[in-house]
Design a protein around this motif. Structure first.
Motif, PDB file in Angstrom:
ATOM      1  N   ASP A  43      17.794   3.245  -3.364  1.00 16.14           N
ATOM      2  CA  ASP A  43      17.235   2.212  -2.494  1.00 16.14           C
ATOM      3  C   ASP A  43      17.326   2.610  -1.015  1.00 16.14           C
ATOM      4  O   ASP A  43      16.491   2.202  -0.213  1.00 16.14           O
ATOM      5  CB  ASP A  43      17.922   0.873  -2.735  1.00 16.14           C
ATOM      6  N   TYR A  47      13.866   2.518   1.045  1.00 19.71           N
ATOM      7  CA  TYR A  47      13.739   1.640   2.211  1.00 19.71           C
ATOM      8  C   TYR A  47      13.584   2.438   3.504  1.00 19.71           C
ATOM      9  O   TYR A  47      12.727   2.121   4.345  1.00 19.71           O
ATOM     10  CB  TYR A  47      14.951   0.724   2.314  1.00 19.71           C
ATOM     11  N   LEU A  48      14.397   3.477   3.668  1.00 23.29           N
ATOM     12  CA  LEU A  48      14.406   4.210   4.934  1.00 23.29           C
ATOM     13  C   LEU A  48      13.316   5.271   5.028  1.00 23.29           C
ATOM     14  O   LEU A  48      12.834   5.570   6.120  1.00 23.29           O
ATOM     15  CB  LEU A  48      15.777   4.872   5.139  1.00 23.29           C
ATOM     16  N   GLY A  51       9.467   3.387   3.668  1.00 16.96           N
ATOM     17  CA  GLY A  51       8.985   2.337   4.554  1.00 16.96           C
ATOM     18  C   GLY A  51       9.203   0.925   4.076  1.00 16.96           C
ATOM     19  O   GLY A  51       8.276   0.272   3.621  1.00 16.96           O
ATOM     20  N   ARG A  52      10.431   0.446   4.191  1.00 22.22           N
ATOM     21  CA  ARG A  52      10.764  -0.961   3.933  1.00 22.22           C
ATOM     22  C   ARG A  52      10.248  -1.472   2.591  1.00 22.22           C
ATOM     23  O   ARG A  52       9.569  -2.496   2.506  1.00 22.22           O
ATOM     24  CB  ARG A  52      10.255  -1.839   5.069  1.00 22.22           C
ATOM     25  N   VAL A  53      10.573  -0.750   1.556  1.00 21.04           N
ATOM     26  CA  VAL A  53      10.281  -1.196   0.202  1.00 21.04           C
ATOM     27  C   VAL A  53      11.470  -0.808  -0.670  1.00 21.04           C
ATOM     28  O   VAL A  53      12.066   0.249  -0.476  1.00 21.04           O
ATOM     29  CB  VAL A  53       8.979  -0.559  -0.341  1.00 21.04           C
ATOM     30  N   ASN A  61      11.967  -7.257  -2.532  1.00 18.22           N
ATOM     31  CA  ASN A  61      10.512  -7.079  -2.537  1.00 18.22           C
ATOM     32  C   ASN A  61       9.766  -8.403  -2.575  1.00 18.22           C
ATOM     33  O   ASN A  61       8.709  -8.545  -1.949  1.00 18.22           O
ATOM     34  CB  ASN A  61      10.096  -6.213  -3.730  1.00 18.22           C
ATOM     35  N   PHE A  64       9.813  -9.562   0.870  1.00 19.13           N
ATOM     36  CA  PHE A  64       8.919  -8.742   1.693  1.00 19.13           C
ATOM     37  C   PHE A  64       7.461  -9.137   1.483  1.00 19.13           C
ATOM     38  O   PHE A  64       6.662  -9.154   2.429  1.00 19.13           O
ATOM     39  CB  PHE A  64       9.098  -7.255   1.366  1.00 19.13           C
ATOM     40  N   ASP A  74       5.379  -5.553   9.577  1.00 19.25           N
ATOM     41  CA  ASP A  74       6.507  -4.643   9.369  1.00 19.25           C
ATOM     42  C   ASP A  74       6.730  -4.315   7.900  1.00 19.25           C
ATOM     43  O   ASP A  74       7.552  -3.456   7.572  1.00 19.25           O
ATOM     44  CB  ASP A  74       7.788  -5.248   9.950  1.00 19.25           C
ATOM     45  N   PHE A  75       6.021  -5.015   7.020  1.00 18.03           N
ATOM     46  CA  PHE A  75       6.216  -4.823   5.587  1.00 18.03           C
ATOM     47  C   PHE A  75       4.858  -4.590   4.920  1.00 18.03           C
ATOM     48  O   PHE A  75       3.857  -5.190   5.302  1.00 18.03           O
ATOM     49  CB  PHE A  75       6.905  -6.038   4.960  1.00 18.03           C
ATOM     50  N   SER A  80       5.156  -3.194  -1.817  1.00 15.77           N
ATOM     51  CA  SER A  80       6.063  -4.111  -2.510  1.00 15.77           C
ATOM     52  C   SER A  80       5.494  -4.526  -3.855  1.00 15.77           C
ATOM     53  O   SER A  80       6.230  -4.640  -4.849  1.00 15.77           O
ATOM     54  CB  SER A  80       6.334  -5.341  -1.642  1.00 15.77           C
TER      55      SER A  80
END
Length: 249
Positions: A43, A47-48, A51-53, A61, A64, A74-75, A80
């Motif tokens: 994870d 995420y890093l 891209g934020r998933v 998710n 998000f 941003d998401f 997601s």
């Protein structure tokens, strides 16, 4: 931490190997702790780097998706949704493994972890071989591969039914520490095992974050693959076991 808590944590990491009908989970607890570390590593990468998933934390998710629909840029709504779908398919396949190996919990976990190891290793190698694999269509391929892996893991772990070791969901674990404590009027919060589970997730996420932010972007997947390979090796030695823990919990 109390002596009982330390004893509980030690018993989780080093379970009793005697042929005892009361030994309900055999070697499963330390293996699930290792899988919890894997969850944190994977994870952290998703995420890093992607891209934020999340590929393991589906609660995140869902939130998000709500943020994206509300207008946040941003998401990624698509990422997601793809993660959710891949996770669900992985869970379906893991459920099929649960039916196939219903009579032996060791073989069930082995089958799931082998599949997970292949998918995580494939993701790592893909990142090494394909430039900018974290962008464009490659990003979605990685989300699918890792979502399948984590869905299968979660379905298998759910079937194993080892208390307080879900490898992914910590909300109920942390709630149990407080709600079942003596301060709340409970008898036993199982704080040793529960804290160990939370710390394992933290450790995986922390190491994954360090690797992704200060090393190669794909680096968190390498220790995840190594841990999965070690888990496979440990489970392979238990595939023929007939001890009580191998049956239904």
């Amino acid at each position: 931490m109390s002596t009982n808590a330390l004893r509980d944590a030690w018993a989780t990491l080093v379970p009793d190997r005697r042929d005892d009908p009361g030994n309900r989970h055999g070697p499963l607890p330390p293996l699930l702790i290792a899988l919890t570390v894997v969850t944190g590593l994977v994870d952290a990468f998703s995420y890093l780097v992607l891209g934020r998933v999340f590929v393991a934390n589906m609660t995140g998710n869902v939130v998000f998706i709500a943020f994206a629909l509300a207008g946040s840029h941003d998401f990624s709504l698509a990422a997601s949704l793809v993660a959710l779908l891949a996770f669900a398919v992985g869970a379906l396949l893991g459920g099929r493994l649960g039916v196939r190996f219903a009579a032996h919990r060791g073989r069930l976990l082995l089958a799931a972890v082998v599949a997970e190891a292949v998918l995580v290793l494939a993701s790592y190698l893909y990142c090494l071989l394909v430039p900018h694999a974290e962008t464009g269509g490659s990003r979605y391929l990685l989300v699918v591969l890792l979502g399948l892996a984590m869905g299968a893991q979660n379905a298998a772990v759910r079937r194993l039914a080892v208390p307080d070791l879900t490898t992914t969901v910590l909300t109920l674990t942390i709630t149990g520490i407080a709600a079942d404590s003596r301060a709340a009027g409970g008898g036993d919060s199982k704080i040793g095992r529960r804290l160990l589970s939370a710390l394992s997730m933290f450790l995986g996420a922390f190491l994954g974050g360090l690797a992704a932010l200060h090393g190669h972007a794909a680096l968190p997947l390498l220790p995840a693959a190594v841990l999965l390979a070690l888990a496979c090796a440990a489970l392979a030695t238990q595939a023929r076991s007939t001890l009580p823990w191998t049956g239904k919990p």
